[in-house]
Design a protein around this motif. Structure first.
Motif, short mmCIF file in Angstrom:
data_model
loop_
_atom_site.label_atom_id
_atom_site.label_comp_id
_atom_site.label_asym_id
_atom_site.label_seq_id
_atom_site.Cartn_x
_atom_site.Cartn_y
_atom_site.Cartn_z
N UNK A 152 84.06 -3.09 -95.49
CA UNK A 152 84.28 -3.84 -96.74
C UNK A 152 85.27 -4.99 -96.58
N UNK A 153 86.11 -4.93 -95.53
CA UNK A 153 87.09 -6.00 -95.31
C UNK A 153 86.60 -7.06 -94.35
N UNK A 154 85.29 -7.24 -94.21
CA UNK A 154 84.79 -8.23 -93.26
C UNK A 154 85.29 -9.63 -93.62
N UNK A 155 85.45 -10.46 -92.60
CA UNK A 155 85.86 -11.85 -92.80
C UNK A 155 84.63 -12.72 -93.01
N UNK A 156 84.82 -13.78 -93.77
CA UNK A 156 83.73 -14.72 -94.03
C UNK A 156 84.08 -16.08 -93.43
N UNK A 157 83.25 -16.55 -92.52
CA UNK A 157 83.46 -17.84 -91.87
C UNK A 157 82.70 -18.94 -92.57
N UNK A 158 83.37 -20.06 -92.83
CA UNK A 158 82.66 -21.22 -93.32
C UNK A 158 81.98 -21.92 -92.15
N UNK A 159 81.35 -23.06 -92.41
CA UNK A 159 80.56 -23.71 -91.36
C UNK A 159 81.43 -24.10 -90.17
N UNK A 160 82.62 -24.58 -90.44
CA UNK A 160 83.49 -25.02 -89.34
C UNK A 160 83.98 -23.83 -88.52
N UNK A 234 83.55 -8.42 -84.21
CA UNK A 234 84.75 -8.89 -84.91
C UNK A 234 84.68 -8.65 -86.41
N UNK A 235 83.56 -8.09 -86.89
CA UNK A 235 83.38 -7.83 -88.32
C UNK A 235 83.54 -9.12 -89.14
N UNK A 236 82.81 -10.15 -88.71
CA UNK A 236 82.80 -11.41 -89.46
C UNK A 236 81.37 -11.77 -89.79
N UNK A 237 81.19 -12.47 -90.90
CA UNK A 237 79.89 -12.98 -91.31
C UNK A 237 80.01 -14.48 -91.53
N UNK A 238 78.92 -15.21 -91.26
CA UNK A 238 78.88 -16.62 -91.65
C UNK A 238 78.04 -16.74 -92.92
N UNK A 447 93.22 -13.64 -90.86
CA UNK A 447 93.60 -12.93 -89.64
C UNK A 447 94.46 -11.72 -89.97
N UNK A 448 95.35 -11.87 -90.96
CA UNK A 448 96.20 -10.74 -91.34
C UNK A 448 95.37 -9.61 -91.94
N UNK A 449 94.23 -9.96 -92.54
CA UNK A 449 93.37 -8.94 -93.13
C UNK A 449 92.46 -8.31 -92.10
N UNK A 450 92.01 -9.10 -91.13
CA UNK A 450 91.06 -8.62 -90.13
C UNK A 450 91.52 -9.09 -88.76
#
Length: 585
Positions: A152-160, A234-238, A447-450
């Motif tokens: 549930x704490x995944x990070x969300x990456x913008x285009x950059x 890394x538990x990130x989504x774009x 980064x502090x969250x994930x």
């Protein structure tokens, strides 16, 4: 074909079963007074399905300037006024601003109803489920994360950020050191995004859109596989993942039913600019189309370069049995008849589409001009000369505007306006959240969250004096080993145990201490920037983190936060989400 129009006045009537071999037609109930401002076609769209438990699918073909936003807002208000639950209405728009505007208008309509009658629905504080496909998708994915294998704490990456992660993977695979190097990160991400959004193969996208990159098909497939694995580890989504995961979640029958049952009504704006993933999401939510309303205009489909397909709106009516009802809005409230006649002529050249003939009560004897110029320099010169000529004729500069498709298209015109000392305001350009110092703060917070978010950590560490890409990379590698050890300790000691909590606090504290001064500097510069929009450029590394995207520190390129001054300066800019334009001051 699907382009045949149904006359709105006939469409509003309801035929009943014949009695004694004689057809009897019952007139529709009088329209509520709050619909008096709408024309007959708009009323037909708003009142569709009002006598049914759940309305059949509806397609609103809204020509340019025909009051689409007003119609959709009235439909939302009408559904709620008839007893609908605002929490069970899903409104999907092109931008968050559009969702807020429609909610505001619907609330205003309901407030007027409440003032007239105590039996009407109370004004809504807001539509809980309104926004873009991506923002709604992010909310649903966080809610259903445990069911689909996400944190549930995944990070969300913008285009950059996504491009930066693509570049890290590109470097780790050794593609950046070959004699014949792969395309740059932005191009690689563009290819990947096109593959995801169009639901086609890498080979097809390369040959149809990126033919100059076709020689790297094998390497790109390896790169995209590594990119996906990096995101998962890394538990990130774009942004593309928000739609992709939502679509995949809807393929699970139990989850699809649960998602569809949450909403009685699903309304979609700008349907002509949706991609295949978005169309699949809608069909998964409402397989039979009941409660589904889509609004758009096939003649205004302009985002094919982002993966959108006009086939979504062209094929919509025949997806259901019986076919979706179609209401066409043709009365224009924005232009004069000569302009609409020219537009109708262009629209009529299309080989396929919904028939429409825009018209208006605004008459004019002035015809639109089609001017051919030699190059962009002549174009800028012509625009400036016409601007000055109209000024001499009594038209103030602030009452004149120049429209263009993309922000960079105005570069030559801006130079010419400045050279001739003509003040102007530019709408468009860098958004507030894309400014380097704002992205620095967001990176540290993510980064502090994930702690697995490698891109955010990579950006944050380089804010510290003396830390470059190589050092940041080594720190992240060591940190990854520590995080792995921490997770092992948590499995051994238990998440809620005191030793486990202390270990996590020590790890986070050790990271936070060296970054604390960097965060303070970033925040200090950011606050000063908002308070004093004419401040000189930011100092140090913070102002130059995005070397390929230089930002102006005078606040003119930001997306108009409320604290910024709205005074007009020669060459100043304001943010805008869609298109752009220059207004002479």
């Amino acid at each position: 074909m699907s382009g045949d129009r149904t006359h709105p006045m006939i469409d509003m009537n309801r035929a009943v079963a014949p009695l004694a071999s004689e057809a009897v037609v019952v007139a529709p109930a009088p329209a509520p007074t709050y619909l008096d401002t709408l024309n007959p076609a708009q009323q037909a769209a708003v009142r569709h399905g009002e006598d049914d438990d759940v309305a059949s699918p509806l397609l609103i073909i809204a020509g340019a300037g025909t009051g689409k936003t007003n119609t959709l807002a009235h439909r939302v208000a009408h559904l709620i006024a008839k007893g609908g639950d605002p929490g069970r209405v899903l409104l999907l728009t092109f931008s968050r601003r559009a969702a807020e505007e429609m909610t505001r208008r619907a609330n205003r309509i309901l407030a007027q109803l409440t003032a007239r009658s105590s039996h009407c629905a109370a004004p809504i504080a807001g539509l809980p489920w309104s926004g873009t496909f991506h923002s709604v998708g992010a909310r649903l994915l966080r809610e259903y994360a445990p069911s689909i294998g996400l944190s549930p704490g995944f990070s969300l990456h913008d285009r950059e950020d996504a491009a930066d992660l693509m570049n890290l993977v590109r470097h780790e695979l050794g593609f950046s050191t070959k004699a014949k190097r792969l395309p740059l990160k932005g191009t690689c991400l563009g290819i990947y995004s096109a593959v995801v959004n169009t639901r086609t193969s890498v080979a097809y996208v390369l040959h149809s859109t990126f033919p100059w990159c076709a020689a790297w098909e094998t390497e790109l497939k390896h790169l995209f596989l590594g990119y996906v694995e990096a995101k998962q580890s890394q538990q990130v989504l774009d942004y593309d993942d928000l739609l992709l995961y939502w679509t995949q979640m809807a393929t699970v029958p139990a989850l699809a039913r649960e998602l569809g049952d949450r909403f009685d009504h699903v309304l979609v704006d700008e349907y002509q600019d949706t991609n295949r993933l978005q169309a699949e999401i809608l069909l998964a939510l409402k397989p039979d189309g009941r409660g589904l309303t889509v609004v758009g205009d096939d003649a205004q489909s302009i985002y094919a370069f982002r993966g959108a397909t006009v086939r979504n709106i062209l094929d919509f009516p025949k997806l259901f049995d019986p076919p979706a009802r179609q209401v066409t809005l043709e009365r224009n409230y924005r232009s004069t008849q000569p302009i609409l006649a020219a537009a109708n002529g262009v629209i009529g050249l299309a080989g396929e589409g919904f028939a429409k003939a825009l018209w208006t009560e605004r008459v004019s004897s002035r015809l639109p001009l089609l001017v051919a110029v030699k190059d962009d320099a002549d174009q800028a010169g012509y625009v400036v000369e016409q601007t000055l000529a109209r000024r001499e004729a009594g038209v103030k500069l602030k009452h004149q505007a120049v429209l263009f498709r993309a922000s960079h298209h105005s570069a030559r015109l801006e130079v010419e306006l400045t050279r001739r000392q003509i003040p102007f305001v530019k709408f468009g350009g860098l958004k507030f959240l894309e400014a380097a110092h704002v992205k620095d703060v967001l990176a540290l917070m993510r980064w502090s969250q994930n702690l697995r978010d490698r891109v955010s950590g990579f950006r944050t560490l380089q804010l510290l004096s003396g830390i470059g890409p190589k050092t940041a990379g080594r720190i992240l590698e060591n940190l990854a080993a520590c995080v792995t050890g921490l997770h092992a300790a948590r499995r051994t000691t238990g998440t809620g145990s005191r030793p486990g909590r202390l270990a996590r606090l020590r790890l986070i504290g050790g990271i936070a201490r060296p970054a604390r001064s960097a965060l303070a500097g970033v925040l200090r510069d950011g606050v000063s920037l908002v308070r004093r929009p004419t401040r000189p450029p930011l100092r140090g590394r913070v102002a130059t983190t995005d070397r390929h995207r230089p930002t102006r520190a005078d606040g003119c390129n930001l997306s108009e936060p409320r604290a910024l001054s709205h005074r007009t300066h020669p060459g100043s800019t304001r943010g805008n989400q869609r298109g752009g334009g220059c207004a002479a001051a």
